[in-house]
Motif scaffolding. Sequence first.
Motif, mmCIF file in Angstrom:
data_model
loop_
_atom_site.group_PDB
_atom_site.id
_atom_site.type_symbol
_atom_site.label_atom_id
_atom_site.label_comp_id
_atom_site.label_asym_id
_atom_site.label_seq_id
_atom_site.Cartn_x
_atom_site.Cartn_y
_atom_site.Cartn_z
ATOM 1 N N PRO A 88 0.857 -1.192 0.000
ATOM 2 C CA PRO A 88 0.000 0.000 0.000
ATOM 3 C C PRO A 88 0.895 1.245 0.000
ATOM 4 O O PRO A 88 1.905 1.261 0.702
ATOM 5 N N LEU A 89 0.540 2.243 -0.805
ATOM 6 C CA LEU A 89 1.331 3.478 -0.866
ATOM 7 C C LEU A 89 0.516 4.620 -0.288
ATOM 8 O O LEU A 89 -0.625 4.841 -0.680
ATOM 9 N N LEU A 90 1.126 5.317 0.669
ATOM 10 C CA LEU A 90 0.471 6.459 1.283
ATOM 11 C C LEU A 90 1.297 7.690 0.953
ATOM 12 O O LEU A 90 2.481 7.756 1.288
ATOM 13 N N LEU A 91 0.695 8.670 0.260
ATOM 14 C CA LEU A 91 1.422 9.870 -0.121
ATOM 15 C C LEU A 91 0.705 11.067 0.482
ATOM 16 O O LEU A 91 -0.492 11.261 0.239
ATOM 17 N N ALA A 92 1.412 11.845 1.295
ATOM 18 C CA ALA A 92 0.784 12.984 1.945
ATOM 19 C C ALA A 92 1.656 14.208 1.787
ATOM 20 O O ALA A 92 2.838 14.176 2.114
ATOM 21 N N GLY A 93 1.061 15.297 1.278
ATOM 22 C CA GLY A 93 1.837 16.503 1.056
ATOM 23 C C GLY A 93 1.019 17.746 1.319
ATOM 24 O O GLY A 93 -0.209 17.745 1.177
ATOM 25 N N THR A 94 1.708 18.828 1.707
ATOM 26 C CA THR A 94 1.023 20.105 1.897
ATOM 27 C C THR A 94 1.548 21.107 0.874
ATOM 28 O O THR A 94 2.701 21.046 0.449
ATOM 29 N N GLY A 95 0.682 22.041 0.497
ATOM 30 C CA GLY A 95 1.066 23.077 -0.461
ATOM 31 C C GLY A 95 1.574 22.464 -1.745
ATOM 32 O O GLY A 95 1.015 21.481 -2.254
ATOM 33 N N THR A 96 2.687 23.027 -2.279
ATOM 34 C CA THR A 96 3.242 22.486 -3.517
ATOM 35 C C THR A 96 3.938 21.144 -3.278
ATOM 36 O O THR A 96 4.421 20.526 -4.226
ATOM 37 N N GLY A 97 3.970 20.684 -2.039
ATOM 38 C CA GLY A 97 4.485 19.348 -1.745
ATOM 39 C C GLY A 97 3.678 18.262 -2.444
ATOM 40 O O GLY A 97 4.156 17.130 -2.610
ATOM 41 N N ILE A 98 2.475 18.588 -2.862
ATOM 42 C CA ILE A 98 1.672 17.597 -3.569
ATOM 43 C C ILE A 98 2.246 17.303 -4.957
ATOM 44 O O ILE A 98 2.020 16.229 -5.524
ATOM 45 N N ALA A 99 2.997 18.262 -5.516
ATOM 46 C CA ALA A 99 3.468 18.121 -6.902
ATOM 47 C C ALA A 99 4.360 16.892 -7.091
ATOM 48 O O ALA A 99 4.092 16.042 -7.950
#
Lengths: 122, 320
Positions: free
Chosen positions: B191-202
Amino acid sequence: MTTELSLYERLGGALAIRAVTESFYRRVLSDDLLAPYFDDVDMDRQIAKQAAFLTMALGGPHEYTGRDIRAAHARLGPLGDEHFDAVIAHLAAALREFGAGEAEIAEAGAIAGSLRDDVLNR
Amino acid sequence: MRVTFEGREYELRPGESVLDGMARHGVRLPSACRSGTCQACLLRAVSGDPGPAARRGLKPAWAASGYFLACLARPPADLVIAPPGGTARIPATVERVRRLAADVLSVRLRPGRPLRFEPGQHLTVTREGGVTRTYSIASLPTATGDIELHVRLYPGGAMSGWLAGARRGAAVTVGSPAGECFYVPGSPRAPLLLAGTGTGIAPLLAVARQALASGHQGPVAVLHGSATRPGLYLGTRCPAPLAAAARGRTVTWRTCVLEAGEDIVSAAVAELGVLAAGPASARAFLCGGPGVVRRLRRQLFLAGMPLAAIAADQFAAAAP
Ligand SMILES: Cc1cc2nc3c(=O)[nH]c(=O)nc-3n(C[C@H](O)[C@H](O)[C@H](O)COP(=O)(O)OP(=O)(O)OC[C@H]3O[C@@H](n4cnc5c(N)ncnc54)[C@H](O)[C@@H]3O)c2cc1C
Ligand code: HEM
Ligand code: FES
């Protein structure tokens, strides 16, 4: 009990030590008595140091070159036996999780326990 | 066995580690534990194989990039090594700058020669006047070799402000892509969990797309956090490129707005519980503001994830 192999080797070497250390540290950070002391401590650096330290304490191939134990803990303010005992209990639980026997846990506990006066700055 | 380092060759004795051999020749590399736990002796193999033992315990992303531990390395053949940070710089031009939101730019750069990178890695960009900032790669490799960055526009930003007004063809240089936030094949069911804020989502969007393009089978959850609702510059629905890449795989897109009381840290921990029967099997990728990335990492670790399974990039501001 086998005596030719160090406790470190019996626990499976560097890889298991790293896993034990992570489990140990996870327990420490989940303990309200201890967690506040680690709020500003970088997790990676601390885990690496603890792994290096545990390896040495368990008789692995090691040269621990960090600060000495007394200096590292002196600046934390007054620590008591309750802190120390909690740390030893978490270490035992982590070793147990990775299949260490009770004799080995006692051995590790004794090695770590010998540092009580240094950690508590007595 | 010969090791080449900074243009000079060093002979290793049979069975000798790279760390010990170099020390014997008077080259003192950083080290501490000398047994593979502290990772102070991290080096990069430019060519040659340091041997599998030298990669023990390293994050998969690092191992895949040629990193190895000098204290464990007993190379089976000749090796060219370098310090862990890369230094080469490549000229590039600004191809296009587009606004994704009032304060987010999409910047497309065309490197003067092909750039080897993994989607999600970051690189330094230097403009005229020597201003240098780090940005994450938001795109997958393309036919033109262009890369895309998502750049948050800061008031008075020395780089972001300049990029906002940059003409097509404006010259910059870029450094070697680096960083650990990228997909490594090998555990297709994780399972892959990707979490980012602001431009961290890019970069995370790029990692998720790359995973799916590489045939990843396990569920993928992407969380975008923002202080305010308008900050969700990719919208509340799964972005089209990610949705299109899903093709039958489970892909979840969630947004968290801090001012609405939605905390991305607790959302990520909850998502981990949904995704993974055992947290030890999951992989996490975290990008964004340093504070939130540190909190995410700590809480995912406490929820049972091994640190080696968590790749994180903190978008720290440049030192003034
Ligand atoms: C590994 C890494 C990856 C990064 N990836 C990206 C990316 O993909 N996209 C992106 O937009 N940025 C990214 N950053 C941040 C980026 O490198 C710059 O810090 C940012 O773009 C600001 O540069 P500037 O020259 O525009 O502003 P500056 O001239 O450096 O600063 C202008 C003003 O904004 C404030 N400021 C600058 N940065 C921040 C910040 N991060 N948080 C709060 N205030 C700030 C400064 O204090 C100053 O007042 C990354 C940083 C790192 C370390
Ligand atoms: C047997 C018991 C213990 C051992 C073996 C031990 C070992 C260590 C070691 C090796 C370090 C790293 C030192 C360095 O090189 O910087 C360290 C740091 C630390 N220890 Fe302990 N420790 C023990 C008990 C405790 C207790 C009871 C506490 C109470 C809270 C504690 C809190 C800390 C903190 C906060 C640090 C980080 C200090 C810093 O980085 O500034 N330790 N410990
Ligand atoms: S010196 Fe610690 S990992 Fe090599």
